[in-house]
Scaffold this motif. Structure first.
Motif, short mmCIF file in Angstrom:
data_model
loop_
_atom_site.label_atom_id
_atom_site.label_comp_id
_atom_site.label_asym_id
_atom_site.label_seq_id
_atom_site.Cartn_x
_atom_site.Cartn_y
_atom_site.Cartn_z
N GLU A 234 0.88 -1.41 0.13
CA GLU A 234 0.09 0.00 0.01
C GLU A 234 0.85 1.31 -0.09
OE1 GLU A 234 -2.45 -0.41 3.47
OE2 GLU A 234 -3.27 -2.40 2.80
N LEU A 235 2.05 1.26 0.83
CA LEU A 235 2.81 2.33 0.98
C LEU A 235 3.32 2.67 -0.36
CD1 LEU A 235 4.41 4.33 2.37
CD2 LEU A 235 6.13 2.51 3.20
N PHE A 236 3.92 1.99 -1.07
CA PHE A 236 4.79 1.87 -2.20
C PHE A 236 3.87 2.39 -3.51
CE2 PHE A 236 8.59 0.31 -0.01
CZ PHE A 236 9.54 1.02 -0.61
N SER A 237 2.78 1.69 -3.50
CA SER A 237 1.83 1.78 -4.74
C SER A 237 1.26 3.29 -4.40
CB SER A 237 0.56 1.00 -4.38
OG SER A 237 0.95 -0.53 -4.66
N ARG A 238 0.95 3.75 -3.19
CA ARG A 238 0.63 5.08 -2.99
C ARG A 238 1.53 6.16 -3.32
NH1 ARG A 238 -0.49 4.67 2.06
NH2 ARG A 238 1.26 5.67 2.77
N GLN A 239 2.68 6.03 -2.94
CA GLN A 239 3.54 7.13 -3.34
C GLN A 239 4.22 7.23 -4.61
OE1 GLN A 239 3.13 8.32 0.01
NE2 GLN A 239 5.18 9.09 -0.26
N VAL A 240 4.18 5.85 -5.33
CA VAL A 240 4.76 6.00 -6.80
C VAL A 240 3.44 6.19 -7.52
CG1 VAL A 240 5.12 4.16 -8.72
CG2 VAL A 240 6.06 3.97 -6.33
N LEU A 241 2.39 5.86 -7.33
CA LEU A 241 1.18 6.15 -8.15
C LEU A 241 0.75 7.78 -8.08
CD1 LEU A 241 -1.40 3.17 -7.88
CD2 LEU A 241 0.09 3.80 -9.73
N SER A 242 1.03 8.28 -6.94
CA SER A 242 0.75 9.75 -6.68
C SER A 242 1.93 10.61 -7.27
CB SER A 242 0.79 10.13 -5.17
OG SER A 242 1.84 9.99 -4.66
N GLY A 243 2.96 9.91 -7.94
CA GLY A 243 4.09 10.63 -8.42
C GLY A 243 4.92 11.29 -7.53
N GLU A 244 5.24 10.81 -6.05
CA GLU A 244 5.94 11.41 -5.14
C GLU A 244 7.00 10.52 -4.97
OE1 GLU A 244 3.71 12.01 -1.48
OE2 GLU A 244 1.90 13.14 -2.59
N LEU A 245 7.18 9.40 -5.40
CA LEU A 245 8.45 8.82 -5.31
C LEU A 245 8.72 7.93 -6.51
CD1 LEU A 245 10.25 7.18 -3.00
CD2 LEU A 245 8.55 5.56 -3.12
N GLU A 246 10.35 7.84 -6.76
CA GLU A 246 10.87 7.14 -7.67
C GLU A 246 11.28 5.82 -6.81
OE1 GLU A 246 13.50 9.08 -10.13
OE2 GLU A 246 11.97 10.33 -10.79
N ALA A 247 11.30 4.71 -7.45
CA ALA A 247 11.74 3.58 -6.32
C ALA A 247 12.27 2.38 -7.63
CB ALA A 247 10.70 2.91 -5.65
#
Length: 265
Positions: free
Chosen positions: A154-167
């Protein structure tokens, strides 16, 4: 005349360890036994025995103003304190490190001044919250995943899909297969975004590793037990710890492969 310049190291270190409080008491200047008794709140016999042992090894000598440290005693105690400071860092993290496989190599730079968060009976999710804090504050992170936790997904999906994180993440193959099966919709959607690059390894990852690249540089080692339950997390933002973490992640990446070819840019 000095007939024997050497001292038995084990004996000297043992005495310094046992009499550290007395030596520390003498670091600011000479003292009589009565002064040592009063400063440390010990008995007359304890103070006498301690100074006698230290004198016998020439760590302490009697001067005009009472017992005083010799150059030998002061230098050895300085080195002992440096060792104790390092040992304190190792022991402070020892309960977590002891869970890792015996062949894992963790250098001292990783545990030096590290923050740790342990899973406790009354607060089992505290380490997960620390990981969430790191990821939510990061704009770029690399990592490895030997275990799947729903909150991670949930954490990585939320951050990546919102454009706030590159992983860029390396998963153990069973982890990837579980994600693609049980979290197919969210996981596939995340993989289709350029901000998430995933890799699969057939190696067994001994711990989870997060390497935060931006806006700060820090690492987190996530330790799991044999059943996959999280034991705790160790976090360090020193330059040397970050460099070690970056090197380890690149090692894991070098033996991994891309699982889904159509996500290649």
């Amino acid at each position: 005349m000095v007939e024997d310049t050497g001292r038995d190291t084990d004996e000297a270190v043992d005495i310094v360890s046992r009499r550290a409080s007395v030596i520390d008491c003498l670091m600011d200047g000479p003292k009589y036994n009565r002064d040592i008794r009063d400063a440390l709140d010990v008995s007359r016999s304890t103070a006498y025995k301690a100074t006698s042992e230290l004198e016998r090894l020439q760590l302490v000598r009697r001067g005009d103003d009472g017992h005083e440290l010799t150059v030998f005693g002061r230098l050895l105690y300085d080195e002992y304190r440096r060792f104790r400071d390092r040992a304190d860092d190792v022991c402070r993290t020892g309960g977590l490190l002891a869970v890792l496989p015996p062949d894992v190599e963790i250098p001292f730079d990783v545990v030096k001044d590290a923050e740790i968060s342990l899973s406790k009976r009354h607060a089992p999710n505290e380490p997960v919250r620390e990981i969430e804090r790191l990821v939510e504050a990061a704009s770029s992170v690399n990592g490895t995943a030997p275990v799947v936790l729903p909150r991670y997904v949930e954490l990585f999906s939320r951050q990546v899909l919102s454009g706030e994180l590159e992983a860029e993440l390396v998963w153990e193959r069973p982890v990837f297969e579980y994600l693609i099966t049980d979290y197919e919709e969210d996981f596939t959607a995340a993989l289709e975004i350029d901000d998430l690059r995933g890799w699969v390894t057939d190696a067994e990852l001994p711990y989870g590793l997060l390497v935060v690249e931006e806006p700060t540089q820090e690492i987190a080692i996530i330790v799991y037990d044999d059943t996959g339950d999280i034991e705790g997390v160790l976090i360090n933002d020193s330059d040397r710890a970050y460099a070690w973490g970056r090197d380890r992640w690149e090692e894991y990446l070098s033996s991994a492969t891309r699982p889904v070819s159509d996500t290649e840019r």
